[in-house]
Design an enzyme around this catalytic site. Structure first.
Site, PDB file in Angstrom:
ATOM      1  N   SER A  22      10.312  65.740  33.813  1.00 34.20           N
ATOM      2  CA  SER A  22       9.495  66.752  34.494  1.00 34.20           C
ATOM      3  C   SER A  22       8.581  66.112  35.529  1.00 34.20           C
ATOM      4  CB  SER A  22       8.669  67.501  33.445  1.00 34.20           C
ATOM      5  OG  SER A  22       7.689  68.275  34.043  1.00 34.20           O
ATOM      6  N   GLU A  32       7.685  68.811  25.127  1.00 39.65           N
ATOM      7  CA  GLU A  32       6.216  68.822  25.030  1.00 39.65           C
ATOM      8  C   GLU A  32       5.684  70.255  24.958  1.00 39.65           C
ATOM      9  OE1 GLU A  32       3.889  66.677  28.090  1.00 39.65           O
ATOM     10  OE2 GLU A  32       2.422  68.277  27.827  1.00 39.65           O
ATOM     11  N   THR A  82       1.426  68.493  30.359  1.00 36.55           N
ATOM     12  CA  THR A  82       0.671  67.423  31.041  1.00 36.55           C
ATOM     13  C   THR A  82       1.271  66.978  32.374  1.00 36.55           C
ATOM     14  OG1 THR A  82       1.940  65.833  29.772  1.00 36.55           O
ATOM     15  CG2 THR A  82      -0.237  66.415  28.905  1.00 36.55           C
TER      16      THR A  82
HETATM   17  S1  SF4 Z   1       3.106  61.440  31.317  1.00 38.23           S
HETATM   18 FE1  SF4 Z   1       0.986  61.602  30.545  1.00 38.23          FE
HETATM   19  S2  SF4 Z   1       1.137  62.878  28.705  1.00 38.23           S
HETATM   20 FE2  SF4 Z   1       3.215  62.176  29.187  1.00 38.23          FE
HETATM   21  S3  SF4 Z   1       3.481  60.303  27.992  1.00 38.23           S
HETATM   22 FE3  SF4 Z   1       2.683  59.676  29.999  1.00 38.23          FE
HETATM   23  S4  SF4 Z   1       0.429  59.572  29.762  1.00 38.23           S
HETATM   24 FE4  SF4 Z   1       1.271  60.748  28.050  1.00 38.23          FE
END
Ligand code: SF4
Length: 440
Positions: A347, A211, A277
């Site tokens: 993560s 990501e 995120t």
């Molecule tokens: S953790 Fe958050 S950013 Fe990552 S896939 Fe799930 S909703 Fe999307």
């Protein structure tokens, strides 16, 4: 919270061929528009679906972060208020399995791991999907092998602009098979807004995480960008902002983490911070506060901080906030140990472990198979990146209190499997089957 769990209608979902919009919700307000996804039933847990449904009904505004008690008598399990598959993961899984179903005979590739869960990735591979790269971006199958007749799925983490361009040039459609999470795209959009105001983008994230690599690529297309892994690196970056460190050292110290043409002399005068995120909320806040303070001191500002620091909120996603908040709420219960379930390269899961291990013995496991016996458990130490064997992990006391949560890419069925296994080590009056029956 100890809730009286009543029978609930448990939605059962099978994979079908029906078409769904890929990004049907507003990422700014997920809770109001969440949709039900169709993911393979093997990932669901009747018990946990019922519990989640009940908790949702009782707490529509998501204000209650206390855990759910499963009271087996000599064993008390406290389940976090929020855990398991998030919006982006369910969306990605639905699209991937639907793609397999709708395209018999077609070669289907995934750019890399769909999500960070070994079971889900193995299931996708067993359905004939091959991975082009590993989780670190190393090539497993050369891109040369991919043709315009093939399908390439983009994982929930998103991908880099260079890879998107390469796929387009090959004539491979990317829109229909793009599972990039809308909450990741939201970070890219935030970067663009910051870039338009001439700020350099500081990305707080793990430099090698898919990501963060994708976000870096999108940010760097619009503005000078640099990745900081943690507070330690943020402090080093601050030394280049203040001039405490020679600019020349930056290029070695942040090798692979800054955009082409990055000029330390010019590009650290105005900065804005975005995050991967799934980072730890407290770290993210501390890093943004620290860099803001660095700017205040460097420019001796009593006001007008926005000239040097873009005043924006973090870009953690709702699932990260909910799951970390739920762990903090769960940790208020005095317990003997915690079990955190998820992929070892996940993560968001590792941050849940980090929160738990500050308070009590914590075991990070990927499945029930890691619980070898009532005396032995194999678990992952994410600091040393090794799986270790611990004996006597269940203290001999009654009632034994265990906190359980899982990451956003972990199927609920794995959590139920773990509860079922632990229950067998105790002389309980109510077993898992009886508990499930209670809800059906
Ligand atoms: S953790 Fe958050 S950013 Fe990552 S896939 Fe799930 S909703 Fe999307």
């Amino acid at each position: 919270m100890i809730i009286d769990l009543q029978p609930a209608n448990i939605p059962v979902h099978f994979v079908t061929c029906s078409r769904f919009p890929i990004h049907p919700i507003n990422p700014g307000n997920p809770s109001s528009d969440m949709k039900n996804f169709e993911v393979p039933i093997i990932y669901r847990s009747p018990l946990i679906s019922a519990i989640k449904k009940k908790r949702k009904e009782m707490d529509k505004m998501k204000k209650d972060f206390t855990p759910t008690l499963l009271d087996f008598g000599p064993l008390q399990i406290y389940l976090a208020r929020h855990f398991g598959f998030c919006y982006g993961v369910e969306n990605a899984i639905e699209i991937a399995f639907r793609t397999v179903e709708e395209n018999p005979g077609k070669k289907i590739y995934l750019l890399s791991e769909m999500i960070h869960n070994p079971q889900v990735n193995a299931d996708l591979q067993s359905h004939g999907i091959d991975f082009l790269q590993d989780t670190h971006g190393r090539q497993l199958i050369p891109f040369d092998k991919v043709t315009a007749d093939d399908i390439v799925l983009i994982p929930a983490f998103g991908t880099t602009i260079a890879i998107e361009k390469m796929l387009k040039e090959k004539g491979i459609p990317t829109e229909e098979y793009n599972t990039t999470c809308p909450f990741v795209e939201k970070v890219w959009n935030r970067s663009e807004v910051i870039a338009k105001k001439d700020y350099t983008i500081v990305i707080h994230g793990k430099p090698n995480h898919e990501e963060t690599r994708a976000t870096f690529s999108h940010a760097a297309a619009n503005a000078p960008s640099v990745v900081v892994r943690d507070m330690k690196q943020a402090k080093e970056l601050a030394k280049y902002i203040t001039g405490e460190k020679e600019a020349d050292n930056f290029y070695e110290e942040f090798k692979g983490q800054y955009s082409e043409g990055f000029d330390v002399g010019r590009h650290l005068e105005r900065i804005g911070v975005v995050n991967q995120t799934t980072m730890l909320a407290s770290d993210t806040q501390a890093i943004a506060d620290f860099l803001k303070q660095t700017m205040i001191e460097k420019y001796n500002l009593a006001s007008g901080i926005e000239i040097h620091f873009a005043d924006t909120k973090d870009t953690l996603c709702y699932a990260t906030n909910d799951n970390q908040g739920a762990v903090i709420g769960m940790l208020e219960t005095k317990a003997d140990l915690a079990i955190v379930v998820g992929g070892y390269n996940s993560s968001n899961t590792s941050h849940l472990v980090e929160l738990c291990e500050e308070k009590l013995p914590t075991y990070f496991i990927s499945s029930e198979e890691k619980i070898l016996t009532a005396k032995k458990i194999l678990h992952y130490n994410f600091h040393t990146k090794q799986e270790v064997l611990t004996t006597e992990y269940l203290p001999a006391k009654q009632p034994l209190k265990i906190l359980i949560t899982s990451g956003a890419s972990c199927p609920d069925a794995l959590v139920e499997g773990i509860i079922s296994k632990i229950v067998t080590y105790f002389d309980v009056k109510k077993n898992i089957a009886a508990l499930i029956e209670q809800f059906q």
